[in-house]
Design an enzyme around this catalytic site. Structure first.
Site, PDB file in Angstrom:
ATOM      1  N   ARG A   1       0.831  -1.215   0.000  1.00 49.90           N
ATOM      2  CA  ARG A   1       0.000   0.000   0.000  1.00 49.90           C
ATOM      3  C   ARG A   1       0.860   1.257   0.000  1.00 49.90           C
ATOM      4  NH1 ARG A   1      -1.049  -2.492   5.008  1.00 49.90           N
ATOM      5  NH2 ARG A   1      -3.074  -3.155   4.215  1.00 49.90           N
TER       6      ARG A   1
ATOM      7  N   ILE B   1       3.010   4.455  -0.504  1.00 47.47           N
ATOM      8  CA  ILE B   1       4.114   4.787  -1.401  1.00 47.47           C
ATOM      9  C   ILE B   1       4.655   3.545  -2.100  1.00 47.47           C
ATOM     10  CG2 ILE B   1       6.501   5.656  -1.452  1.00 47.47           C
ATOM     11  CD1 ILE B   1       5.652   7.708   0.719  1.00 47.47           C
TER      12      ILE B   1
ATOM     13  N   ASP C   1       5.767  -7.910   0.913  1.00 50.64           N
ATOM     14  CA  ASP C   1       5.236  -7.310   2.145  1.00 50.64           C
ATOM     15  C   ASP C   1       5.024  -8.427   3.164  1.00 50.64           C
ATOM     16  OD1 ASP C   1       4.092  -5.388   3.969  1.00 50.64           O
ATOM     17  OD2 ASP C   1       3.517  -4.201   2.210  1.00 50.64           O
TER      18      ASP C   1
ATOM     19  N   LEU D   1      11.690   9.724  24.152  1.00 51.02           N
ATOM     20  CA  LEU D   1      12.704   8.731  24.524  1.00 51.02           C
ATOM     21  C   LEU D   1      12.488   8.198  25.938  1.00 51.02           C
ATOM     22  CD1 LEU D   1      15.200   7.260  23.535  1.00 51.02           C
ATOM     23  CD2 LEU D   1      16.544   9.311  24.010  1.00 51.02           C
TER      24      LEU D   1
ATOM     25  N   ASN E   1      13.355  14.730  14.869  1.00 44.39           N
ATOM     26  CA  ASN E   1      11.961  15.060  15.160  1.00 44.39           C
ATOM     27  C   ASN E   1      11.633  14.662  16.583  1.00 44.39           C
ATOM     28  OD1 ASN E   1       9.468  16.106  14.578  1.00 44.39           O
ATOM     29  ND2 ASN E   1       8.730  14.308  13.455  1.00 44.39           N
TER      30      ASN E   1
ATOM     31  N   TYR F   1      13.027   6.523  14.951  1.00 46.07           N
ATOM     32  CA  TYR F   1      12.804   6.676  13.510  1.00 46.07           C
ATOM     33  C   TYR F   1      13.893   7.560  12.877  1.00 46.07           C
ATOM     34  CZ  TYR F   1      10.041   7.668   9.262  1.00 46.07           C
ATOM     35  OH  TYR F   1       9.600   7.791   7.969  1.00 46.07           O
TER      36      TYR F   1
ATOM     37  N   LYS G   1      16.558   6.592   9.989  1.00 43.13           N
ATOM     38  CA  LYS G   1      16.522   7.260   8.695  1.00 43.13           C
ATOM     39  C   LYS G   1      17.808   8.058   8.440  1.00 43.13           C
ATOM     40  CE  LYS G   1      12.451   5.858   7.265  1.00 43.13           C
ATOM     41  NZ  LYS G   1      12.321   4.954   6.092  1.00 43.13           N
TER      42      LYS G   1
END
Lengths: 448, 448
Positions: free
Chosen positions: B218, B220, B239, B298, B348, B354, B358
């Site tokens: 699904r 992207i 997937d 965190l 972020n 995450y 990334k």
């Protein structure tokens, strides 16, 4: 130049209202005052297995009089509150090892004092032994930038990448980042290269140094003159003749000398070099602070405005550097410091000229670092974000408030924050700090 | 998944209201449809004196069927409107030469069609012959990023840095950036390295290629499968078993094959490699799109959530790459494509796990580019900004609107924008495109 919202938010009723409405809550930032200790409260120091920095850093901190709570302590006081969390991540050689970061920071996330410090130490990815190690070391940046946005209350978070062999060159940077001098610096990546670091008098590191500051009559430049003089330098304060009175006042206040000179005039660079050669025989520190804006969209801009901004902010500075270097007036141990801008990093509407010039300053730092290293000279730049000056005070209110609040500190910085960052670059202790562009922006959300 | 504000702003009354109130004015972006010409309207091409790219680029554009209005034309139609402005700045060897940029762009600033394109061609600063040249070339970035924020109406602006010797490897990138395939890519810096580029069928560049897309059921990932199949690839859509029905539908739609596999399971990488070896004998394109979020500050995060995100988004991908490379399943001409994120660049709040993963993807791209180049394989990543998906549709309204509007397009991107960027990396024509992390973010204001 005053942030009336922050002043109100710091009152009792203001604080209550801010909390009730979920408004931005600008903390009072710890800023350096003479006689202050480096940091309040103990520093918690630990390392992923195999870290090469934990021992030298522990020694540096202890000698600096900092109370270090490390893993070897019988019962490390996990509840804090700590003044800083320092983690040596150089032992992480693979992304599976990144779990060590969680294990260290998770239990300590709420154990940091207001205006606390988080410093992660790593290895520059391009110097790692394997792609796997480089990948893991690059991942550290995602952690520190997130912590900077998350921990709040005036705390800062940085990643310091220390080249192998540069372990002992890290002291000036640790001192700067732990202290109140770096109040408005967060979310940055600093690189340290191997260098011979002389003995430093940390109270007056610039004693005996000659420092040229351009655009020194007011604003950030005047504050740079003041901070460098406080650190012991003899300041040569330069500005255009039209700013003569203000310039004389700055020079008097800091016990330095004033030079009235329009640097865009023909032969100005040589006249400046003559002055420095005659009076001092050299210049140890050059702070290219002079800069102008002439804002207009590109279709409406005149060629005069394009040329003026490029000339003052970039071309003229290169010319001065070349003359000083050609005439051997910048000795070993010399320091070149430029002033870039967030607009130079990210671009800005209506500032094609300014952004081009300030991106060029970044280019100058990167391209000159290696050739100057061969002469024992460093070159770095600050990139200010929203700083409270007469210039920003004149901005439209919505733009001004957006600039002030859209950062991890929910407030604008002060000229002293930029000046202290420049003083760190200027220190003889910063021999291993070169090729860096450091934002003084409270970790502004605005970026590339 | 719909942007109701933009839909309203595109109506007659909506447009009037938007203009009267000074609200964000999201333009309709030109997006690629099969059969579309590369670009509408002529391309204005010029160069600073001494540019080495203007001739090869002129030839590439002409062969591609683009109408080129260059300085050699008897009377270049200065009033446009042009589909694109392409400027070869490689002849600028000194900051005094930057004035040529003003001379080219100033009279043309209002001569660009909606969804027009600005491309500045430069030399990678680290490959320049002198520090002065490197400084000037670095300055180009300030210009292009400012133009991206200034020109508006769906136009984009990019800086393409072409290494000496890579002049002919630039075609796939020019085609991508000029076309509607790059609708939501702006303010980017792309680097091209010398490489042997094969003959390319630009209608079906991926014909005969085997492309693995993870997380393909699904969002992207499904769109990536579709675009790669449209470009001629046989898609292996992978997937987790729980997404089996949706995955089967994607595989059917694109005429590919479905693989249900939990990549975090032991031996999953070898099972995947077995499948590819048995069915196809190789895999030409690997798109590591599978990714998860487990957001929590965190201090409140569990170690399970940390580990799960790192494993899926980074560690597992490295493991798969290693197995495919060790077993020689990724041949010369192979393409590795990762998915990073703006959070991986800027960090972020609530996403330490995450953002770390990334940022690691960026590290992987940078650290693997050189060793893979030796095998004729490229590695790149996209970094999506705000993309309209089921995930962003669930965000709180204020956050969602901020994410949608705070970029040069004043709107969110679509999954197809990410997919087309990945398809550009995947093209056999992109042999010289490696080590790049390209944001698909409409030039989001959010950054480092």
């Amino acid at each position: 130049m005053s942030d009336r919202y922050a002043s109100f938010a710091h009152t009792g009723p203001g604080r209550a209202l801010v909390r009730r409405l979920g408004l931005p809550d600008p903390p009072r930032l710890r800023r350096h005052r003479p006689g202050d200790p480096l940091i309040h409260g103990p520093v918690r120091l630990d390392a992923a297995p195999g870290g090469r920095l934990v021992d030298p850093v522990g020694k540096i901190l202890t000698v600096a009089g900092v109370e270090v709570a490390d893993r070897t302590a019988a019962a490390p006081p996990d509840q804090g509150p700590y003044g800083a969390l320092v983690y040596d991540a150089t032992g992480i050689t693979d992304s599976t090892g990144l779990r060590a970061l969680f294990d260290f920071f998770h239990p300590l996330a709420r154990a940091l004092r207001p205006s606390g410090r988080v410093i992660v130490l790593g290895t520059p990815p391009e110097l790692c032994a394997s792609p796997r190690e480089a990948t893991a070391q690059r991942a550290l940046e995602g952690l520190t930038r997130s912590i900077g946005k998350e921990f709040g209350r005036g705390s800062t978070a940085q990643l310091v990448l220390v080249a192998p062999g540069a372990e002992r060159a890290v002291e000036s940077t640790l001192r700067f980042l732990l202290s109140g001098r770096s109040a408005y610096v967060s979310g940055q990546v600093v690189r340290i290269t191997p260098a011979e670091v002389p003995e430093v008098d940390w109270e007056r590191p610039l004693a005996g140094r000659i420092a040229l500051v351009t655009g020194a009559a007011r604003g950030i430049g005047a504050k740079v003159a003041e901070v460098l003089a406080d650190d012991g330098a003899h300041v040569v304060a330069l500005d255009v003749p039209a700013a003569g009175d203000a310039l004389a006042e700055v020079a008097n206040t800091v016990g330095g000398t004033a030079v009235q000179l329009d640097l865009t005039a023909p032969e100005a660079a040589h006249r400046l070099a003559d002055h420095l050669a005659d009076r001092h025989g050299r210049v140890d520190i050059v702070v290219h602070n002079a800069g102008i804006t002439r804002d207009r969209t590109l279709g409406r801009m005149t060629s005069d405005w394009w040329d003026a901004v490029l000339e003052v902010n970039l071309v003229g500075q290169e010319r001065i550097n070349d003359v000083l270097l050609d005439r051997d007036l910048l000795p070993t141990g010399g320091r070149l410091v430029g002033v870039s801008s967030i607009a130079g990093i990210a671009g800005n509407r209506g500032q094609t000229n300014y952004a081009t010039s300030k991106a060029g300053v970044i280019g100058l730092v990167h391209s000159m670092a290696a050739p100057l290293a061969a002469r024992g000279i460093t070159v770095n730049a600050v990139a200010p974000g929203f700083i409270e000056t007469r210039m920003t005070a004149k901005m439209p209110v919505m733009l001004r408030e957006a600039g002030r609040r859209m950062n991890s500190m929910a407030q604008g910085g002060l000229p002293v924050d930029v000046a202290q960052t420049i003083a760190w670059f200027a220190s003889p202790g910063s021999a291993g700090v070169t090729g860096n562009v450091v934002r003084v922006c409270g970790q502004s959300l605005l970026g590339a």
